[in-house]
Design a protein around this motif. Structure first.
Motif, PDB file in Angstrom:
ATOM      1  N   GLY A  11       0.805  -1.215   0.000  1.00  0.00           N
ATOM      2  CA  GLY A  11       0.000   0.000   0.000  1.00  0.00           C
ATOM      3  C   GLY A  11       0.833   1.257   0.000  1.00  0.00           C
ATOM      4  N   VAL A  12       0.141   2.367   0.168  1.00  0.00           N
ATOM      5  CA  VAL A  12       0.805   3.657   0.261  1.00  0.00           C
ATOM      6  C   VAL A  12       1.203   3.854   1.721  1.00  0.00           C
ATOM      7  CG1 VAL A  12       0.527   6.142   0.006  1.00  0.00           C
ATOM      8  CG2 VAL A  12      -0.595   4.601  -1.600  1.00  0.00           C
ATOM      9  N   PRO A  13       2.487   4.074   2.007  1.00  0.00           N
ATOM     10  CA  PRO A  13       2.873   4.319   3.399  1.00  0.00           C
ATOM     11  C   PRO A  13       2.169   5.572   3.927  1.00  0.00           C
ATOM     12  CG  PRO A  13       4.806   3.924   2.029  1.00  0.00           C
ATOM     13  CD  PRO A  13       3.639   4.073   1.106  1.00  0.00           C
ATOM     14  N   SER A  14       1.690   5.491   5.152  1.00  0.00           N
ATOM     15  CA  SER A  14       0.994   6.635   5.742  1.00  0.00           C
ATOM     16  C   SER A  14       1.967   7.808   5.907  1.00  0.00           C
ATOM     17  CB  SER A  14       0.369   6.245   7.077  1.00  0.00           C
ATOM     18  OG  SER A  14       1.368   5.872   7.980  1.00  0.00           O
ATOM     19  N   PRO A  15       1.447   9.014   6.045  1.00  0.00           N
ATOM     20  CA  PRO A  15       2.318  10.198   6.137  1.00  0.00           C
ATOM     21  C   PRO A  15       3.339  10.139   7.262  1.00  0.00           C
ATOM     22  CG  PRO A  15       0.056  10.861   5.757  1.00  0.00           C
ATOM     23  CD  PRO A  15       0.029   9.368   6.018  1.00  0.00           C
ATOM     24  N   ASP A  16       3.045   9.402   8.344  1.00  0.00           N
ATOM     25  CA  ASP A  16       3.986   9.344   9.461  1.00  0.00           C
ATOM     26  C   ASP A  16       4.830   8.064   9.464  1.00  0.00           C
ATOM     27  OD1 ASP A  16       1.775   7.771  10.043  1.00  0.00           O
ATOM     28  OD2 ASP A  16       1.722   8.310  12.163  1.00  0.00           O
ATOM     29  N   HIS A  17       4.803   7.307   8.383  1.00  0.00           N
ATOM     30  CA  HIS A  17       5.601   6.074   8.284  1.00  0.00           C
ATOM     31  C   HIS A  17       7.083   6.433   8.188  1.00  0.00           C
ATOM     32  CE1 HIS A  17       7.095   2.266   6.577  1.00  0.00           C
ATOM     33  NE2 HIS A  17       6.002   1.716   7.100  1.00  0.00           N
ATOM     34  N   TRP A  18       7.935   5.671   8.828  1.00  0.00           N
ATOM     35  CA  TRP A  18       9.376   5.935   8.843  1.00  0.00           C
ATOM     36  C   TRP A  18       9.957   6.044   7.433  1.00  0.00           C
ATOM     37  CZ3 TRP A  18      12.108   2.070   6.506  1.00  0.00           C
ATOM     38  CH2 TRP A  18      11.538   0.799   6.476  1.00  0.00           C
ATOM     39  N   SER A  19       9.470   5.251   6.495  1.00  0.00           N
ATOM     40  CA  SER A  19      10.031   5.303   5.136  1.00  0.00           C
ATOM     41  C   SER A  19       9.759   6.643   4.461  1.00  0.00           C
ATOM     42  CB  SER A  19       9.494   4.152   4.277  1.00  0.00           C
ATOM     43  OG  SER A  19       8.091   4.237   4.120  1.00  0.00           O
ATOM     44  N   ARG A  20       8.593   7.209   4.716  1.00  0.00           N
ATOM     45  CA  ARG A  20       8.295   8.540   4.156  1.00  0.00           C
ATOM     46  C   ARG A  20       9.223   9.592   4.753  1.00  0.00           C
ATOM     47  NH1 ARG A  20       4.378   9.532   0.636  1.00  0.00           N
ATOM     48  NH2 ARG A  20       2.694   8.041   0.495  1.00  0.00           N
ATOM     49  N   ASP A  21       9.467   9.503   6.051  1.00  0.00           N
ATOM     50  CA  ASP A  21      10.397  10.444   6.692  1.00  0.00           C
ATOM     51  C   ASP A  21      11.780  10.343   6.064  1.00  0.00           C
ATOM     52  OD1 ASP A  21       8.394  11.219   8.447  1.00  0.00           O
ATOM     53  OD2 ASP A  21       9.164  10.051  10.141  1.00  0.00           O
ATOM     54  N   TRP A  22      12.238   9.125   5.848  1.00  0.00           N
ATOM     55  CA  TRP A  22      13.586   8.932   5.311  1.00  0.00           C
ATOM     56  C   TRP A  22      13.705   9.507   3.908  1.00  0.00           C
ATOM     57  CZ3 TRP A  22      15.487   3.356   6.844  1.00  0.00           C
ATOM     58  CH2 TRP A  22      15.443   3.226   8.239  1.00  0.00           C
ATOM     59  N   VAL A  23      12.708   9.259   3.057  1.00  0.00           N
ATOM     60  CA  VAL A  23      12.765   9.779   1.684  1.00  0.00           C
ATOM     61  C   VAL A  23      12.651  11.306   1.689  1.00  0.00           C
ATOM     62  CG1 VAL A  23      11.563   9.830  -0.543  1.00  0.00           C
ATOM     63  CG2 VAL A  23      11.935   7.641   0.621  1.00  0.00           C
ATOM     64  N   ARG A  24      11.805  11.832   2.547  1.00  0.00           N
ATOM     65  CA  ARG A  24      11.616  13.285   2.611  1.00  0.00           C
ATOM     66  C   ARG A  24      12.848  13.997   3.173  1.00  0.00           C
ATOM     67  NH1 ARG A  24       7.767  13.572   6.303  1.00  0.00           N
ATOM     68  NH2 ARG A  24       9.335  13.928   7.892  1.00  0.00           N
ATOM     69  N   ASP A  25      13.482  13.407   4.177  1.00  0.00           N
ATOM     70  CA  ASP A  25      14.549  14.095   4.898  1.00  0.00           C
ATOM     71  C   ASP A  25      15.964  13.841   4.366  1.00  0.00           C
ATOM     72  OD1 ASP A  25      12.509  15.006   6.520  1.00  0.00           O
ATOM     73  OD2 ASP A  25      12.900  13.570   8.129  1.00  0.00           O
ATOM     74  N   CYS A  26      16.138  12.841   3.540  1.00  0.00           N
ATOM     75  CA  CYS A  26      17.479  12.494   3.056  1.00  0.00           C
ATOM     76  C   CYS A  26      17.514  12.564   1.530  1.00  0.00           C
ATOM     77  CB  CYS A  26      17.863  11.091   3.501  1.00  0.00           C
ATOM     78  SG  CYS A  26      17.884  10.881   5.279  1.00  0.00           S
ATOM     79  N   PRO A  27      18.297  13.469   0.957  1.00  0.00           N
ATOM     80  CA  PRO A  27      18.318  13.615  -0.496  1.00  0.00           C
ATOM     81  C   PRO A  27      18.876  12.405  -1.241  1.00  0.00           C
ATOM     82  CG  PRO A  27      19.917  15.087   0.536  1.00  0.00           C
ATOM     83  CD  PRO A  27      19.143  14.442   1.644  1.00  0.00           C
ATOM     84  N   THR A  28      19.597  11.518  -0.577  1.00  0.00           N
ATOM     85  CA  THR A  28      20.124  10.332  -1.257  1.00  0.00           C
ATOM     86  C   THR A  28      19.139   9.160  -1.239  1.00  0.00           C
ATOM     87  OG1 THR A  28      21.252   9.661   0.764  1.00  0.00           O
ATOM     88  CG2 THR A  28      22.550  10.920  -0.858  1.00  0.00           C
ATOM     89  N   TYR A  29      17.987   9.325  -0.598  1.00  0.00           N
ATOM     90  CA  TYR A  29      16.952   8.290  -0.557  1.00  0.00           C
ATOM     91  C   TYR A  29      15.877   8.620  -1.590  1.00  0.00           C
ATOM     92  CZ  TYR A  29      18.465   6.206   3.886  1.00  0.00           C
ATOM     93  OH  TYR A  29      19.156   5.554   4.859  1.00  0.00           O
ATOM     94  N   ARG A  30      15.436   7.582  -2.325  1.00  0.00           N
ATOM     95  CA  ARG A  30      14.308   7.788  -3.236  1.00  0.00           C
ATOM     96  C   ARG A  30      13.500   6.504  -3.339  1.00  0.00           C
ATOM     97  NH1 ARG A  30      15.700   7.538  -9.477  1.00  0.00           N
ATOM     98  NH2 ARG A  30      14.653   5.757  -9.302  1.00  0.00           N
ATOM     99  N   TRP A  31      12.266   6.668  -3.775  1.00  0.00           N
ATOM    100  CA  TRP A  31      11.359   5.538  -3.903  1.00  0.00           C
ATOM    101  C   TRP A  31      11.706   4.695  -5.128  1.00  0.00           C
ATOM    102  CZ3 TRP A  31       8.578   4.395   0.118  1.00  0.00           C
ATOM    103  CH2 TRP A  31       8.107   5.396   0.958  1.00  0.00           C
ATOM    104  N   ALA A  32      11.478   3.410  -5.023  1.00  0.00           N
ATOM    105  CA  ALA A  32      11.566   2.497  -6.161  1.00  0.00           C
ATOM    106  C   ALA A  32      10.451   1.465  -5.993  1.00  0.00           C
ATOM    107  CB  ALA A  32      12.928   1.822  -6.203  1.00  0.00           C
ATOM    108  N   PRO A  33       9.266   1.650  -6.566  1.00  0.00           N
ATOM    109  CA  PRO A  33       8.917   2.606  -7.611  1.00  0.00           C
ATOM    110  C   PRO A  33       8.528   3.968  -7.064  1.00  0.00           C
ATOM    111  CG  PRO A  33       7.016   1.247  -7.158  1.00  0.00           C
ATOM    112  CD  PRO A  33       8.148   0.737  -6.286  1.00  0.00           C
ATOM    113  N   GLU A  34       8.451   4.900  -7.952  1.00  0.00           N
ATOM    114  CA  GLU A  34       8.073   6.291  -7.639  1.00  0.00           C
ATOM    115  C   GLU A  34       6.774   6.605  -8.355  1.00  0.00           C
ATOM    116  OE1 GLU A  34       8.183   9.844  -6.093  1.00  0.00           O
ATOM    117  OE2 GLU A  34      10.146   8.921  -6.020  1.00  0.00           O
ATOM    118  N   PRO A  35       5.752   7.093  -7.749  1.00  0.00           N
ATOM    119  CA  PRO A  35       5.518   7.077  -6.298  1.00  0.00           C
ATOM    120  C   PRO A  35       4.991   5.707  -5.880  1.00  0.00           C
ATOM    121  CG  PRO A  35       3.646   8.076  -7.376  1.00  0.00           C
ATOM    122  CD  PRO A  35       4.645   7.725  -8.465  1.00  0.00           C
TER     123      PRO A  35
END
Length: 181
Positions: A11-35
């Motif tokens: 599913g879609v990770p909720s807004p407070d899910h750790w993975s969303r924080d990591w992608v949002r806060d770290c420029p070297t992290y990105r989704w695969a797939p996007e979005p």
């Protein structure tokens, strides 16, 4: 420079899910797939992961949650690429003896979960009270995939529903994957 590819679950990770924080806060992290988001179609997720891995020659560390771990296992059984390591967080268990019907996939994930050793270092994060797998099933995945097993304790599915936002232990585990084993 190491790239970090975050492989989401079904599913879609909720807004407070750790993975969303990591992608949002770290420029070297990105989704695969996007979005990330439903529906989970294994072949599409594996193709998206393959494209993301192949998009650069720099080594990648994969950070997968739930069904994303199955995506990583299927990708590794079919492809090669510059993957340095993977953090596999609470993969759901799929019985290797279950035979899907002609128009279904096993538990909505994949027809077959590869059980061979992964060709890169990996850490599998296991929970003592996950509704998607028993601790013994996590141990079996870790053994089959050649993963180090990290006992996270009673953390449910390690998602927002069980109280995980930033998850600093996960960040420490990712950092440990950047060092030689």
């Amino acid at each position: 420079m190491t790239r970090y590819l975050v492989v989401p679950g079904r599913g879609v990770p909720s807004p407070d899910h750790w993975s969303r924080d990591w992608v949002r806060d770290c420029p070297t992290y990105r989704w695969a797939p996007e979005p990330p988001g439903p529906p989970y179609v294994a072949a599409e997720r594996v193709a998206a992961l393959h494209a993301a891995i192949g998009a650069a020659s720099a080594p990648a560390i994969l950070v997968a949650h739930s069904a994303g771990c199955l995506t990583v296992a299927v990708w590794a059984s079919q492809h090669v690429g510059p993957v340095h390591a993977a953090l596999l967080v609470t993969p759901p268990y799929v019985d290797p003896n279950r035979i899907p019907g002609p128009h279904e996939t096993v538990d909505g994930f994949v027809d077959h979960v590869p059980r061979e050793p992964l060709p890169f270092r990996s850490i599998l994060v296991a929970s003592r009270n996950d509704p998607s797998a028993t601790f013994e099933q996590f141990e079996a995945y870790a053994r089959d995939w050649g993963s180090e097993l990290f006992d996270a304790g009673a953390v449910g599915h390690l998602d927002s529903k069980t109280g995980f936002g930033p998850w600093p232990d996960g960040q420490r585990l990712v950092r440990s994957l950047t060092r030689p084993a």
